[in-house]
Design a protein around this motif. Structure first.
Motif, PDB file in Angstrom:
ATOM      1  N   UNK A   1       0.713  -1.309   0.231  1.00 33.70           N
ATOM      2  CA  UNK A   1       0.035   0.197   0.015  1.00 33.70           C
ATOM      3  C   UNK A   1       0.770   1.336  -0.018  1.00 33.70           C
ATOM      4  N   UNK A   2       0.546   2.264  -0.625  1.00 33.21           N
ATOM      5  CA  UNK A   2       1.377   3.681  -0.916  1.00 33.21           C
ATOM      6  C   UNK A   2       0.359   4.705  -0.177  1.00 33.21           C
ATOM      7  N   UNK A   3      -1.028   4.398   0.165  1.00 30.77           N
ATOM      8  CA  UNK A   3      -1.957   5.142   0.917  1.00 30.77           C
ATOM      9  C   UNK A   3      -1.442   5.654   2.228  1.00 30.77           C
ATOM     10  N   UNK A   4      -0.934   4.758   3.052  1.00 33.88           N
ATOM     11  CA  UNK A   4      -0.513   5.228   4.473  1.00 33.88           C
ATOM     12  C   UNK A   4       0.820   4.433   4.752  1.00 33.88           C
ATOM     13  N   UNK A   5       1.676   5.278   5.483  1.00 37.31           N
ATOM     14  CA  UNK A   5       2.729   4.298   6.151  1.00 37.31           C
ATOM     15  C   UNK A   5       2.280   3.623   7.245  1.00 37.31           C
ATOM     16  N   UNK A   6       3.181   2.439   7.673  1.00 32.25           N
ATOM     17  CA  UNK A   6       2.830   1.401   8.588  1.00 32.25           C
ATOM     18  C   UNK A   6       2.536   2.440  10.000  1.00 32.25           C
TER      19      UNK A   6
END
Length: 168
Positions: free
Chosen positions: A68-73
């Motif tokens: 995912x590139x939406x949110x960092x971990x």
């Protein structure tokens, strides 16, 4: 947690427990996960499903940006904490203490470090003496790291697609 979680937990938590159960059953039945279990020694084979759950969390944390590139971990963990913590007041005290520790120590973010899994497995073994073999299962993880990682990359994208398609 055994039995019907709706008898003991608020609806959002109980629904999450049931989803987690479905996901565990589905994941454990995958051919890649069955192959991963065969990598464990006879003395740790019994606890392999538990160890593998932690190992898959490690690979997800380590390769989060691949999926995912939406949110960092870190951002995802903060959003999850904001969603979950308000639900905890109606849960058992032991669960509340575990959650407080989990959020304070940023478990999901630190799972990316292989050595962290040793601490996690040792902690689980110390809390549940009948699962003492978890301590030794860290050796299976380090011994077969690359094979386990390759298996993760085979099945996890399929799970992501099912989650996205809401077919879990």
């Amino acid at each position: 947690m055994r039995g019907n979680p709706h008898q003991h937990w608020p609806t959002p938590v109980a629904d999450g427990i049931l989803m987690h159960r479905r996901l565990d059953v589905m994941t454990d039945a995958l051919p890649e996960v069955r192959r991963a279990r065969q990598l464990f020694r006879p003395e740790t084979y019994r606890v392999a499903p538990i160890t593998l759950d932690v190992i898959w969390d490690h690979f997800l944390a380590r390769h989060w940006s691949h999926f995912t590139s939406d949110l960092t971990l870190t951002q995802f963990s903060a959003a999850a904490e904001r969603e979950i913590v308000p639900q905890l007041a109606a849960t058992p005290e032991e669960f509340q203490r575990l959650n407080a520790l989990m959020w304070r120590e940023r478990w999901s973010e630190h799972y990316a470090q292989p050595a962290r899994l040793e601490r996690v497995l040792h902690g689980m073994a110390s809390r549940r003496p009948h699962l003492a073999a978890l301590r030794d299962s860290y050796h299976d993880f380090t011994e077969h790291y690359q094979q386990l990682e390759a298996l993760f990359f085979i099945f996890y994208p399929r799970l992501m697609a099912q989650a996205t398609g809401r077919t879990l």
